[in-house]
Design a protein around this motif. Sequence first.
Motif, PDB file in Angstrom:
ATOM      1  N   GLY A  19       1.283   4.736   8.257  1.00  0.00           N
ATOM      2  CA  GLY A  19       2.027   4.207   7.123  1.00  0.00           C
ATOM      3  C   GLY A  19       3.512   4.495   7.125  1.00  0.00           C
ATOM      4  O   GLY A  19       4.148   4.524   6.062  1.00  0.00           O
ATOM      5  N   ASP A  42       5.952  -3.839  10.710  1.00  0.00           N
ATOM      6  CA  ASP A  42       4.837  -2.887  10.712  1.00  0.00           C
ATOM      7  C   ASP A  42       4.409  -2.568  12.139  1.00  0.00           C
ATOM      8  O   ASP A  42       3.900  -3.435  12.863  1.00  0.00           O
ATOM      9  CB  ASP A  42       3.671  -3.485   9.925  1.00  0.00           C
ATOM     10  CG  ASP A  42       2.455  -2.571   9.913  1.00  0.00           C
ATOM     11  OD1 ASP A  42       2.624  -1.347  10.074  1.00  0.00           O
ATOM     12  OD2 ASP A  42       1.338  -3.084   9.738  1.00  0.00           O
ATOM     13  N   THR A  96      -2.459   5.056   5.560  1.00  0.00           N
ATOM     14  CA  THR A  96      -1.614   3.872   5.445  1.00  0.00           C
ATOM     15  C   THR A  96      -0.601   4.032   4.324  1.00  0.00           C
ATOM     16  O   THR A  96      -0.714   4.917   3.465  1.00  0.00           O
ATOM     17  CB  THR A  96      -2.456   2.620   5.145  1.00  0.00           C
ATOM     18  OG1 THR A  96      -2.969   2.708   3.806  1.00  0.00           O
ATOM     19  CG2 THR A  96      -3.612   2.478   6.117  1.00  0.00           C
ATOM     20  N   GLN A 101      -0.471  -1.544   2.467  1.00  0.00           N
ATOM     21  CA  GLN A 101      -0.401  -1.940   3.878  1.00  0.00           C
ATOM     22  C   GLN A 101      -1.708  -2.602   4.316  1.00  0.00           C
ATOM     23  O   GLN A 101      -2.792  -2.116   4.021  1.00  0.00           O
ATOM     24  CB  GLN A 101      -0.116  -0.725   4.754  1.00  0.00           C
ATOM     25  CG  GLN A 101      -0.003  -1.030   6.244  1.00  0.00           C
ATOM     26  CD  GLN A 101       0.264   0.223   7.063  1.00  0.00           C
ATOM     27  OE1 GLN A 101       0.300   1.342   6.531  1.00  0.00           O
ATOM     28  NE2 GLN A 101       0.453   0.055   8.360  1.00  0.00           N
ATOM     29  N   THR A 102      -1.577  -3.712   5.015  1.00  0.00           N
ATOM     30  CA  THR A 102      -2.745  -4.404   5.553  1.00  0.00           C
ATOM     31  C   THR A 102      -2.885  -4.063   7.026  1.00  0.00           C
ATOM     32  O   THR A 102      -1.963  -4.308   7.821  1.00  0.00           O
ATOM     33  CB  THR A 102      -2.605  -5.929   5.400  1.00  0.00           C
ATOM     34  OG1 THR A 102      -2.486  -6.250   4.007  1.00  0.00           O
ATOM     35  CG2 THR A 102      -3.820  -6.645   5.975  1.00  0.00           C
ATOM     36  N   GLU A 120      -4.644   5.790   1.462  1.00  0.00           N
ATOM     37  CA  GLU A 120      -3.218   5.570   1.257  1.00  0.00           C
ATOM     38  C   GLU A 120      -2.479   6.903   1.188  1.00  0.00           C
ATOM     39  O   GLU A 120      -2.937   7.858   0.551  1.00  0.00           O
ATOM     40  CB  GLU A 120      -2.975   4.777  -0.030  1.00  0.00           C
ATOM     41  CG  GLU A 120      -3.340   3.310   0.071  1.00  0.00           C
ATOM     42  CD  GLU A 120      -2.877   2.520  -1.142  1.00  0.00           C
ATOM     43  OE1 GLU A 120      -2.289   3.107  -2.071  1.00  0.00           O
ATOM     44  OE2 GLU A 120      -3.110   1.292  -1.159  1.00  0.00           O
TER      45      GLU A 120
END
Length: 225
Positions: free
Chosen positions: A12, A21, A51, A55-56, A70
């Motif tokens: 992340g 990203d 992450t 965020q994907t 996360e």
Amino acid sequence: MSEGVTGIIVAGGLSRRFGSDKASASLRGRPLLQWVRDALAPAVDEIVIVTAAGQTLPPMHPAIPATVVEDREPARGPLAGLATGFAVAASPVCFATSCDAPLLLTAVVERIIGALGDHDAALPEVGGFQQPLTAAYRREPCLAAAEAALAGGANKVIDAFAALDVLALSEDRLTRVDPDLRSFRNANTPDELAAIAALLDSPPPATPSPRRKRARARTKSRRRH
């Protein structure tokens, strides 16, 4: 090592220098995150991916079960990512890495985990710098140290663990399984990713056998005399 091991991938980061990203950036048709995951998976019992909020993650094939969490304090850098990973890890030992080290070797992961022993952490020293995002940690003392450092306003990983029993792994203990230390090459910029891609076309140097090493040492000794 008979203890369970959790592999933590810090994915992340803000990627300011990369410009997008990094976890989803492609290398030979695979996202960087998958390169790291595939190297880590054989050496650990579970994988945790940390992450940024919202965020994907890129699709990865084949799918491997992983806990995705996360980062609790994404603006605090890798230390916060480590603390987040430690907090959800189910194992007493953790191996931490970042998502932008696609040339990480499983053998390097195993070597570092195997060196941990009774220490609180095992950190390689490569190029004169400790490598906290390619390192093994004991979950409980390192989680406590990370959380205390963050609570005190500190963000530097090395400083957070300075009071712990940290084993420094020299380069010569790592070159036995990774001769050119490519496991420690990070794609912080698009140019660095291009350089990593070029390394894939050049096989790593052969690791000298113990017999050849002894012969070379004798030759150097004769030259000195």
